[in-house]
Design a protein around this motif. Structure first.
Motif, mmCIF file in Angstrom:
data_model
loop_
_atom_site.group_PDB
_atom_site.id
_atom_site.type_symbol
_atom_site.label_atom_id
_atom_site.label_comp_id
_atom_site.label_asym_id
_atom_site.label_seq_id
_atom_site.Cartn_x
_atom_site.Cartn_y
_atom_site.Cartn_z
ATOM 1 N N ARG A 1 -33.204 -23.675 11.303
ATOM 2 C CA ARG A 1 -33.043 -22.998 10.014
ATOM 3 C C ARG A 1 -32.693 -24.031 8.947
ATOM 4 O O ARG A 1 -32.396 -25.186 9.247
ATOM 5 C CB ARG A 1 -31.933 -21.951 10.099
ATOM 6 C CG ARG A 1 -30.602 -22.515 10.568
ATOM 7 C CD ARG A 1 -29.562 -21.441 10.789
ATOM 8 N NE ARG A 1 -28.346 -21.991 11.398
ATOM 9 C CZ ARG A 1 -28.158 -22.040 12.701
ATOM 10 N NH1 ARG A 1 -29.059 -21.567 13.539
ATOM 11 N NH2 ARG A 1 -27.034 -22.561 13.201
ATOM 12 N N LYS A 2 -32.692 -23.583 7.697
ATOM 13 C CA LYS A 2 -32.302 -24.456 6.596
ATOM 14 C C LYS A 2 -30.792 -24.664 6.586
ATOM 15 O O LYS A 2 -30.016 -23.748 6.853
ATOM 16 C CB LYS A 2 -32.725 -23.851 5.261
ATOM 17 C CG LYS A 2 -34.146 -24.156 4.832
ATOM 18 C CD LYS A 2 -34.398 -23.642 3.416
ATOM 19 C CE LYS A 2 -35.777 -24.011 2.929
ATOM 20 N NZ LYS A 2 -36.003 -23.541 1.539
ATOM 21 N N TRP B 1 -32.720 -34.552 1.911
ATOM 22 C CA TRP B 1 -32.332 -33.370 1.141
ATOM 23 C C TRP B 1 -33.380 -33.063 0.079
ATOM 24 O O TRP B 1 -33.921 -33.968 -0.553
ATOM 25 C CB TRP B 1 -30.967 -33.577 0.481
ATOM 26 C CG TRP B 1 -29.836 -33.653 1.467
ATOM 27 C CD1 TRP B 1 -29.230 -34.781 1.933
ATOM 28 C CD2 TRP B 1 -29.210 -32.553 2.115
ATOM 29 N NE1 TRP B 1 -28.251 -34.454 2.828
ATOM 30 C CE2 TRP B 1 -28.214 -33.093 2.965
ATOM 31 C CE3 TRP B 1 -29.377 -31.168 2.067
ATOM 32 C CZ2 TRP B 1 -27.387 -32.294 3.756
ATOM 33 C CZ3 TRP B 1 -28.560 -30.369 2.860
ATOM 34 C CH2 TRP B 1 -27.590 -30.930 3.686
ATOM 35 N N ASP C 1 -32.867 -17.311 3.309
ATOM 36 C CA ASP C 1 -32.903 -18.574 2.576
ATOM 37 C C ASP C 1 -32.717 -18.382 1.070
ATOM 38 O O ASP C 1 -32.303 -19.315 0.369
ATOM 39 C CB ASP C 1 -34.225 -19.301 2.849
ATOM 40 C CG ASP C 1 -34.285 -19.876 4.260
ATOM 41 O OD1 ASP C 1 -33.225 -19.951 4.914
ATOM 42 O OD2 ASP C 1 -35.389 -20.241 4.705
ATOM 43 N N ASP D 1 -24.294 -24.252 7.139
ATOM 44 C CA ASP D 1 -25.318 -24.068 8.174
ATOM 45 C C ASP D 1 -25.002 -22.742 8.858
ATOM 46 O O ASP D 1 -24.123 -22.678 9.724
ATOM 47 C CB ASP D 1 -25.271 -25.234 9.162
ATOM 48 C CG ASP D 1 -26.221 -25.063 10.332
ATOM 49 O OD1 ASP D 1 -26.999 -24.093 10.335
ATOM 50 O OD2 ASP D 1 -26.164 -25.895 11.268
ATOM 51 N N SER E 1 -31.289 -28.519 0.086
ATOM 52 C CA SER E 1 -31.453 -28.038 1.454
ATOM 53 C C SER E 1 -32.191 -29.078 2.275
ATOM 54 O O SER E 1 -32.860 -29.971 1.735
ATOM 55 C CB SER E 1 -32.218 -26.711 1.482
ATOM 56 O OG SER E 1 -33.572 -26.914 1.105
ATOM 57 N N ARG E 2 -32.050 -28.962 3.558
ATOM 58 C CA ARG E 2 -32.835 -29.772 4.484
ATOM 59 C C ARG E 2 -33.112 -28.918 5.715
ATOM 60 O O ARG E 2 -32.382 -27.968 6.002
ATOM 61 C CB ARG E 2 -32.137 -31.081 4.860
ATOM 62 C CG ARG E 2 -30.882 -30.920 5.649
ATOM 63 C CD ARG E 2 -30.133 -32.243 5.821
ATOM 64 N NE ARG E 2 -30.991 -33.310 6.250
ATOM 65 C CZ ARG E 2 -31.314 -33.533 7.516
ATOM 66 N NH1 ARG E 2 -30.825 -32.756 8.464
ATOM 67 N NH2 ARG E 2 -32.100 -34.532 7.839
ATOM 68 N N ARG E 3 -34.169 -29.225 6.424
ATOM 69 C CA ARG E 3 -34.553 -28.443 7.578
ATOM 70 C C ARG E 3 -33.751 -28.858 8.799
ATOM 71 O O ARG E 3 -33.747 -30.021 9.188
ATOM 72 C CB ARG E 3 -36.049 -28.628 7.854
ATOM 73 C CG ARG E 3 -36.588 -27.833 9.017
ATOM 74 C CD ARG E 3 -36.375 -26.344 8.856
ATOM 75 N NE ARG E 3 -37.020 -25.799 7.664
ATOM 76 C CZ ARG E 3 -36.943 -24.534 7.311
ATOM 77 N NH1 ARG E 3 -36.204 -23.694 8.028
ATOM 78 N NH2 ARG E 3 -37.541 -24.103 6.216
ATOM 79 N N PHE F 1 -27.838 -25.889 3.871
ATOM 80 C CA PHE F 1 -27.677 -25.982 2.419
ATOM 81 C C PHE F 1 -26.469 -26.849 2.068
ATOM 82 O O PHE F 1 -25.461 -26.873 2.784
ATOM 83 C CB PHE F 1 -27.502 -24.591 1.814
ATOM 84 C CG PHE F 1 -28.726 -23.730 1.928
ATOM 85 C CD1 PHE F 1 -29.716 -23.759 0.950
ATOM 86 C CD2 PHE F 1 -28.911 -22.899 3.030
ATOM 87 C CE1 PHE F 1 -30.853 -22.985 1.058
ATOM 88 C CE2 PHE F 1 -30.046 -22.118 3.139
ATOM 89 C CZ PHE F 1 -31.020 -22.160 2.155
ATOM 90 N N GLU G 1 -33.116 -27.397 -4.314
ATOM 91 C CA GLU G 1 -33.412 -25.959 -4.332
ATOM 92 C C GLU G 1 -33.270 -25.400 -5.742
ATOM 93 O O GLU G 1 -34.148 -24.725 -6.250
ATOM 94 C CB GLU G 1 -32.476 -25.207 -3.385
ATOM 95 C CG GLU G 1 -32.739 -25.436 -1.905
ATOM 96 C CD GLU G 1 -33.872 -24.578 -1.376
ATOM 97 O OE1 GLU G 1 -34.183 -23.535 -1.992
ATOM 98 O OE2 GLU G 1 -34.460 -24.952 -0.335
#
Length: 256
Positions: free
Chosen positions: A92-93, A72, A232, A219, A86-88, A95, A75
């Motif tokens: 997509r990201k 994580w 984002d 997500d 956030s994480r990839r 949150f 942000e």
């Protein structure tokens, strides 16, 4: 709505099945084979079991993602003290908002899960919310329409969502993920968005029975022609707005 149409089709199929199994018409053979009704009820139970199992897998996945998964990245911190990370994800990201709400864990679960249809009354970011189908006491399918966000740059979206809640290790978790559009056809003028595995994780705070820690995992694929950078930026703001309205609602509840 399509789920009503689907149920009607099942009834018609059942009627055809019964008709095909009638004995020759006579006073002694006027009743249908009772096993047909048993088969139909089994079919309904199997469908509900399948939805329940899918929801359970989403719940387990979001539990792991929220509580144990690394990676994580911070942000921002909102003016109300909420931390948004956030994480990839694969495309997509994803949150995660972490904050505090001045309500007991069980009462917050009640407001966020069991009273989902009342959310538009206190949260103007949600235009419509309804339960389409109740699977069991812990599982259902809901329909939500969001209001425009980001000063109207992002128009209304709607979601058809499979949800389930459970109590795990002293926490409440309410998980959700988009499911088949068959339960609600797409509406003119509203983009059907997609919700990946998400949840509310509601945790007690020691010695504070009337407060709780919340983690909100989101997500979301908003669909439509939107630049990823705009999405984002908009999603964390939408999460902040929701929490602001939630806390205002909680103050009203505590004042009663």
């Amino acid at each position: 709505m399509f789920f009503v149409f689907t149920s009607t089709c099942k009834v018609l199929c059942f009627a055809s099945y019964v008709a095909a199994n009638f004995l020759p018409l006579s006073a002694a053979a006027a009743a249908p084979d009772s096993s047909a009704e048993d088969d139909f009820q089994k079919l309904q139970r199997n469908e509900s079991s399948s939805l329940h199992e899918r929801a359970r897998k989403v719940l387990e996945l979001t539990w792991r993602t929220t509580t144990t998964r690394p990676g994580w990245r911070r942000e921002k911190r909102s003016d109300d003290g909420d931390v948004i990370d956030s994480r990839r994800g694969p495309s997509r990201k994803i949150f995660r908002l972490t904050g505090r709400v001045e309500l007991s864990p069980r009462r917050l679960l009640e407001e966020l899960f069991h009273k989902i249809e009342q959310v538009p009354a206190w949260n103007p970011t949600v235009a419509k919310s309804q339960v389409l189908q109740k699977i069991d006491e812990n599982t259902d399918i809901t329909y939500q329409v969001t209001a425009k966000i980001a000063a109207g740059i992002i128009s209304s979206r709607d979601f058809v969502v499979l949800r389930q809640w459970a109590e795990k290790e002293g926490h409440f978790i309410a998980a959700a993920r988009s499911t088949s559009n068959n339960f609600k056809p797409e509406q003119d003028g509203i983009i059907r968005a997609h919700s990946g595995p998400g949840c509310w994780l509601i945790s007690p705070i020691e010695h504070e029975p009337d407060a709780c820690k919340v983690q909100w995992l989101m997500d979301t694929d908003l669909k439509g022609w939107l630049p990823r950078v705009a999405v984002d930026r908009a999603i964390p703001r939408a999460m902040e707005d929701f929490m602001r309205h939630l806390r205002s609602h909680v103050r009203t509840l505590r004042g009663r």
